[in-house]
Design an enzyme around this catalytic site. Structure first.
Site, PDB file in Angstrom:
ATOM      1  N   LYS A  36       0.815  -1.225   0.000  1.00 40.13           N
ATOM      2  CA  LYS A  36       0.000   0.000   0.000  1.00 40.13           C
ATOM      3  C   LYS A  36       0.848   1.274   0.000  1.00 40.13           C
ATOM      4  O   LYS A  36       0.427   2.300  -0.514  1.00 40.13           O
ATOM      5  CB  LYS A  36      -0.937   0.011   1.207  1.00 40.13           C
ATOM      6  N   GLU A  39      -9.903   7.373   3.963  1.00 39.61           N
ATOM      7  CA  GLU A  39     -10.793   6.557   4.783  1.00 39.61           C
ATOM      8  C   GLU A  39     -10.161   5.186   4.894  1.00 39.61           C
ATOM      9  O   GLU A  39      -9.347   4.778   4.064  1.00 39.61           O
ATOM     10  CB  GLU A  39     -12.188   6.478   4.166  1.00 39.61           C
ATOM     11  N   SER A  60       1.781  -9.795  -1.051  1.00 42.09           N
ATOM     12  CA  SER A  60       1.393  -8.384  -0.887  1.00 42.09           C
ATOM     13  C   SER A  60       1.811  -7.794   0.455  1.00 42.09           C
ATOM     14  O   SER A  60       1.999  -6.583   0.561  1.00 42.09           O
ATOM     15  CB  SER A  60      -0.114  -8.232  -1.076  1.00 42.09           C
TER      16      SER A  60
HETATM   17  C1  LIG Z   1      -4.950  -4.015   1.810  1.00 40.36           C
HETATM   18  C2  LIG Z   1      -4.235  -5.281   1.525  1.00 40.36           C
HETATM   19  C3  LIG Z   1      -4.655  -6.151   0.491  1.00 40.36           C
HETATM   20  C4  LIG Z   1      -5.891  -5.927  -0.322  1.00 40.36           C
HETATM   21  O1  LIG Z   1      -5.952  -4.758  -1.050  1.00 40.36           O
HETATM   22  P1  LIG Z   1      -5.813  -4.749  -2.644  1.00 40.36           P
HETATM   23  O2  LIG Z   1      -6.172  -3.355  -3.002  1.00 40.36           O
HETATM   24  O3  LIG Z   1      -6.772  -5.772  -3.186  1.00 40.36           O
HETATM   25  O4  LIG Z   1      -4.427  -5.101  -2.959  1.00 40.36           O
HETATM   26  C5  LIG Z   1      -3.907  -7.288   0.234  1.00 40.36           C
HETATM   27  N1  LIG Z   1      -2.808  -7.588   0.967  1.00 40.36           N
HETATM   28  C6  LIG Z   1      -2.385  -6.791   1.969  1.00 40.36           C
HETATM   29  C7  LIG Z   1      -1.168  -7.181   2.731  1.00 40.36           C
HETATM   30  C8  LIG Z   1      -3.084  -5.619   2.272  1.00 40.36           C
HETATM   31  O5  LIG Z   1      -2.652  -4.821   3.262  1.00 40.36           O
END
Ligand SMILES: *Cc1c(COP(=O)(O)O)cnc(C)c1O
Length: 389
Positions: free
Chosen positions: A91, A113, A372
């Protein structure tokens, strides 16, 4: 990366667009103009790349998961390590990109938000770094469930405003943030956290997250001398997935696989509808309202999904599959034990599906799993879930 004509218009097939009141539309038009002005500006690009390297710690590795690959005995599995970024997830790529844009636009104040708090923390981090005033709207119910994330944002200097209107949930926080933007647009920038919302946000978020596949493509060509068989990413709003897919969308031979929680299977079970100012595939309740979802991974708990994913699904370019919370929980433990990497519960959904897919493929195949985020934030929750059984 050049914007495609779809990104410029804000329509991906029938999906996307901007369904907002006129006063908000004027603010979005200006945001679009400024984004188009700066995205190819060499100074802007230099500055973005500076912070990617010096603050976020990019480029992050594409790690060969050798133990996992051996254990499964199919395709070679590589992990794109967004978990190693500063703040522990993807993010921050987008938060830094948008805040640099906000600075160029003369904003003094950032609003956002957040539901589970992860985007709020990324935004508060970027604001601390750039000395910007930061206001985070959060449903009152969510502030109570995520008290530690509220404290984290406050440590970073943000003001967290609990929203009591409506049901005191994410949707109500979005409404408050949009109201604030319309009242204060001269000084304020709305930093949106996923590849959702009205145009131009999905294109902006994709632009800043596409660094993931820009790097992974270069890295896999170096390591394997060929493109991957498939790229696998978890899909909530869709920002890490669209970033992980972006540079492969035109490579027809590369399979693109989005993994949703079975408990929030937007693309698998949803229908086309307009929510939160844009058209996408979404799960509605009997009253035609976005239906609350219940994934074990808070970051995947969103009833809609980005417009481009909606289109990639309908056009057949990408596949979207589901795994259950239980399967994700097993993958969480497996990757921890076998590779010494504790994945976020969100990312564990992608790992769980990659393990299944790898088994169906051969050792000549290569999979890239977008990791992610890291799972430190989830350890206490998993402790509770495992000890309940
Ligand atoms: C917020 C988050 C997601 C999901 O958000 P996307 O916009 O679908 O990528 C996935 N993995 C992690 C570690 C997150 O913090």
């Amino acid at each position: 990366m050049e914007l495609t004509s779809a990104e410029k218009k804000g329509y991906f097939g029938e999906f996307g667009g901007s369904f907002v009141p006129e006063d908000l539309q004027l603010v979005l038009n200006e945001l679009e103009n400024q984004f188009l002005k700066y995205k190819d500006d060499p100074e802007f690009i230099n500055e973005y790349q500076y912070y990617l390297k010096e603050y976020i710690g990019r480029e992050n590795p594409l790690t060969f998961a050798e133990n996992l690959t051996k254990q499964i005995g199919g395709a070679k599995i590589y992990l794109k390590r967004e978990d190693l970024n500063h703040t522990g997830a993807h993010k921050i790529n987008n938060a830094i990109g948008q805040i640099l844009l906000a600075k160029r636009m003369g904003a003094k104040r950032i609003i956002a938000e957040t539901g589970a708090g992860q985007h709020g923390v990324a935004t508060a981090t970027a604001c601390a770094m750039f000395g910007m005033e930061c206001v985070i709207y959060m449903g009152k119910v969510d502030t109570e469930r995520q008290a530690l994330n509220v404290f984290r944002m406050e440590l970073l200097g943000a003001k967290v405003i609990p929203v009591t209107k409506g049901q005191g949930r994410l949707k109500d926080a979005v409404d408050e943030a949009l109201d604030d933007l319309v009242r204060n647009y001269k000084t304020t920038f709305y930093l949106l956290g996923s590849a959702v919302g009205p145009h131009p946000y999905p294109s902006i978020v994709k632009h800043f997250q596409s660094i993931i596949s820009e790097e992974s493509k270069r890295q896999i060509l170096e390591k394997e001398g060929k493109l991957p068989t498939a790229v696998v990413a978890c899909t909530g709003g869709g920002s890490n997935a669209i970033g992980a897919f972006a540079h492969y969308i035109d490579e027809e031979d590369v399979r693109l696989v989005g993994v949703e929680p079975a408990e929030a299977a937007t693309l698998t079970e949803g229908v086309p509808a307009v929510i939160h100012g844009f058209k996408c595939i979404t799960i509605l309740d009997e009253n035609g309202e976005p239906k609350p979802t219940f994934s074990i991974a808070a970051g995947l708990d969103y009833p809609g999904v980005g417009p481009e994913h909606s289109f990639l699904k309908v056009s057949g370019r990408a596949e979207y599959v589901t795994v259950t919370g239980q399967e994700a929980l097993e993958a969480f433990q497996m990757l921890s034990k076998v590779e010494g990497i504790i994945p976020a519960l969100e990312s564990s959904h992608a790992v769980a599906y990659a393990v299944k897919l790898a088994k169906e493929l051969t050792p000549n195949d290569v999979l890239i799993v977008n990791l992610s985020g890291r799972g430190d934030k989830d350890v206490e929750q998993v402790f509770g879930m495992i000890n309940k059984k």
